[in-house]
Design an enzyme around this catalytic site. Structure first.
Site, mmCIF file in Angstrom:
data_model
loop_
_atom_site.group_PDB
_atom_site.id
_atom_site.type_symbol
_atom_site.label_atom_id
_atom_site.label_comp_id
_atom_site.label_asym_id
_atom_site.label_seq_id
_atom_site.Cartn_x
_atom_site.Cartn_y
_atom_site.Cartn_z
ATOM 1 N N TYR A 116 -5.251 4.006 10.485
ATOM 2 C CA TYR A 116 -5.299 3.007 11.576
ATOM 3 C C TYR A 116 -3.928 2.415 11.876
ATOM 4 O O TYR A 116 -3.791 1.586 12.748
ATOM 5 C CB TYR A 116 -6.315 1.891 11.281
ATOM 6 C CG TYR A 116 -6.184 1.244 9.920
ATOM 7 C CD1 TYR A 116 -5.240 0.271 9.687
ATOM 8 C CD2 TYR A 116 -7.019 1.612 8.874
ATOM 9 C CE1 TYR A 116 -5.116 -0.312 8.441
ATOM 10 C CE2 TYR A 116 -6.909 1.036 7.623
ATOM 11 C CZ TYR A 116 -5.941 0.074 7.413
ATOM 12 O OH TYR A 116 -5.812 -0.507 6.179
ATOM 13 N N LYS A 117 -2.897 2.848 11.125
ATOM 14 C CA LYS A 117 -1.542 2.349 11.373
ATOM 15 C C LYS A 117 -0.876 3.275 12.388
ATOM 16 O O LYS A 117 -1.231 3.252 13.555
ATOM 17 C CB LYS A 117 -0.815 2.240 10.041
ATOM 18 C CG LYS A 117 -1.458 1.142 9.176
ATOM 19 C CD LYS A 117 -0.959 1.050 7.756
ATOM 20 C CE LYS A 117 -1.643 -0.135 7.068
ATOM 21 N NZ LYS A 117 -1.413 -0.171 5.621
ATOM 22 N N ASP A 170 1.234 6.963 -1.970
ATOM 23 C CA ASP A 170 0.539 6.244 -0.903
ATOM 24 C C ASP A 170 1.391 6.389 0.357
ATOM 25 O O ASP A 170 2.539 5.933 0.392
ATOM 26 C CB ASP A 170 0.344 4.770 -1.268
ATOM 27 C CG ASP A 170 -0.571 4.072 -0.266
ATOM 28 O OD1 ASP A 170 -0.548 4.450 0.923
ATOM 29 O OD2 ASP A 170 -1.304 3.148 -0.672
ATOM 30 N N PHE A 198 1.958 -2.223 -2.510
ATOM 31 C CA PHE A 198 0.933 -2.909 -1.713
ATOM 32 C C PHE A 198 -0.140 -3.488 -2.654
ATOM 33 O O PHE A 198 -0.511 -2.831 -3.634
ATOM 34 C CB PHE A 198 0.322 -1.896 -0.734
ATOM 35 C CG PHE A 198 -0.536 -2.506 0.320
ATOM 36 C CD1 PHE A 198 0.018 -3.057 1.467
ATOM 37 C CD2 PHE A 198 -1.920 -2.534 0.181
ATOM 38 C CE1 PHE A 198 -0.779 -3.612 2.455
ATOM 39 C CE2 PHE A 198 -2.721 -3.096 1.163
ATOM 40 C CZ PHE A 198 -2.148 -3.633 2.306
ATOM 41 N N ARG A 246 8.042 -9.237 10.120
ATOM 42 C CA ARG A 246 8.023 -7.788 10.034
ATOM 43 C C ARG A 246 7.784 -7.186 11.413
ATOM 44 O O ARG A 246 6.780 -7.471 12.054
ATOM 45 C CB ARG A 246 6.917 -7.358 9.053
ATOM 46 C CG ARG A 246 7.078 -5.932 8.568
ATOM 47 C CD ARG A 246 5.994 -5.567 7.586
ATOM 48 N NE ARG A 246 4.691 -5.549 8.246
ATOM 49 C CZ ARG A 246 3.601 -4.982 7.722
ATOM 50 N NH1 ARG A 246 3.656 -4.423 6.525
ATOM 51 N NH2 ARG A 246 2.460 -4.990 8.376
#
Ligand SMILES: *Cc1c(COP(=O)(O)O)cnc(C)c1O
Length: 404
Positions: free
Chosen positions: A229-230, A204, A127, A376
């Site tokens: 928040y995912k 991560d 990321f 995605r």
């Protein structure tokens, strides 16, 4: 032919949970729960009650009564429910980016006794924020980045890691689930390879936590961070968490030594002494309101069990892969075909996907787009139905047909 979505929904033991999420009754197709999870209905009440009773009623006394400990209380819950981490190793605060910085600097400091360890290992498809922070830490600490080149439809393998680690490696920074391809790295094996070379590992977990089981203690991981928040549905900007293995806690040091991570914040003493335990990873005042929604989702994941969540996640991604093969023959799968190597999302590749995504959003079908050419589909297990996946992919086909 893929199994019918109606049958899959009828057989899904987790289907009844979907109505607990705000907006689940609408016709909108939401396939981006891996970027921002839907809120739970209970969260609306919880936030309102918090404002009136806790914040408004208890006022500053709230800090003594519960807020001060919340980063450790919620951290332990995340550890127990999602991370395979015993209590006392996880704390909540800051953003993932800031915690990546603190954790990378902490790892470099843990390796300071061995000045030959001058390299940080990162893969080129990690990321962006992970790569940028590693680059900054390397510059700041006079170290070198050692890149692993990866296939963007897969991720870091054991062989690739074994090739680059050695006596010069201080730290390996890896994503457990790759944000682009959903490649699910072998946590135990990659940790072992890094450790055999004397390196530390920072995981991560942003795209794993709440959808894929994680076993930090069993892997022997050193440090980890992740978003809430995912798949933990904490809401926009909800705080991240950091894990530090118990064996490092007595000596670990992080660079933003603020009063909230100090031994006795209210002593207001002349110099900093770190708090005992993982609390020392904190810096400033904890984001209390930001932890409320996430506690609701954690309670739900706990009720359902992360194993059942993962089983539904595999069911959803398999359904998406089968539907895509059936409905979209000229679209390529840019994620691992083997569900055992795939996290909770699926990326489909076609040269027109950027345009397709823009049109999908206009039609209330909400996936997201990742270069190069990737549509995605994030399939949050508790808030997504099999029928929603099918409606989404049928709309992709209609939009693609219209553009060609
Ligand atoms: C989403 C994500 C982040 C986000 O970091 P923030 O500081 O919350 O913006 C970091 N790393 C990974 C792997 C992610 O998927």
């Amino acid at each position: 032919m893929p199994t019918s979505s109606a049958d899959l929904d009828a057989q899904d033991p987790l289907a009844p949970y979907r109505v607990r999420f705000v907006g689940s009754a609408s016709s909108l197709v939401y396939l981006d729960g891996n970027s921002l999870g839907r809120p739970l209905r209970t969260t609306a009440d919880r936030l309102a009650t918090f404002v009136v009773e806790e914040w408004g009623g208890r006022l500053i006394r709230g800090w003594d009564e519960s807020w001060f400990e919340l980063p450790e209380v919620v951290g332990d819950e995340i550890g127990r429910v999602c991370l395979g981490a015993a209590a006392g190793q996880v704390v909540v605060g800051d953003s993932t980016t800031v915690l990546l910085y603190k954790a990378m600097r902490a790892a470099v400091a843990l390796q300071a006794a061995d000045p030959a360890r001058t390299e940080l290992v990162v893969d080129r498809d990690n990321f962006p924020t992970d790569r940028y922070v590693a680059d900054g830490v390397a510059r700041e600490c006079g170290m070198t980045l050692r890149w692993i080149d990866v296939d963007t439809t897969a991720g870091v393998t054991a062989e690739q890691l074994a090739e680059v680690v050695g006596e010069q490696t201080a730290l390996v920074v890896l994503s457990h689930v790759a944000y682009r391809s959903a490649w699910l790295a072998d946590g135990a094996e990659l940790t072992r390879i890094a450790h055999d070379a004397g390196a530390l590992v920072l995981w991560d977990l942003s795209h794993s936590v709440g959808s894929v089981p994680v076993e930090l203690d069993a892997w022997g991981a050193d440090l980890a961070v992740g978003c809430t928040y995912k798949y933990l549905n904490g809401g926009p900007g909800s705080p991240a968490f950091v894990y530090v293995a118990a064996r490092h806690l007595d000596v670990v040091e992080q660079p933003v030594q603020g009063w909230m991570g100090a031994q006795d914040p209210f002593l207001m003493g002349p110099t900093y002494a770190p708090a005992p335990g993982v609390r020392r990873m904190l810096s400033g005042t904890p984001p209390v309101v930001g932890m409320l929604a996430l506690q609701d989702m954690l309670a739900l994941v706990d009720e359902v069990g992360i194993g059942a969540v993962r089983a539904k996640s595999v069911g959803l991604t398999e359904h998406a892969v089968e539907l895509a093969a059936d409905l979209l023959p000229d679209v390529a799968l840019a994620s691992p075909a083997d569900p055992a190597r795939r996290g909770g999302h699926v990326t489909l590749s076609h040269p027109l996907m950027r345009e397709v995504t823009a049109e999908l959003w206009r039609r209330d079908v909400v996936p997201d787009y990742r270069d190069p050419h990737g549509l995605r589909l994030g399939l949050s297990p508790l808030s997504t139905s099999y029928d929603e996946v099918e409606r989404g992919l049928r709309t992709v086909r209609d939009v693609l047909d219209g553009l060609r």
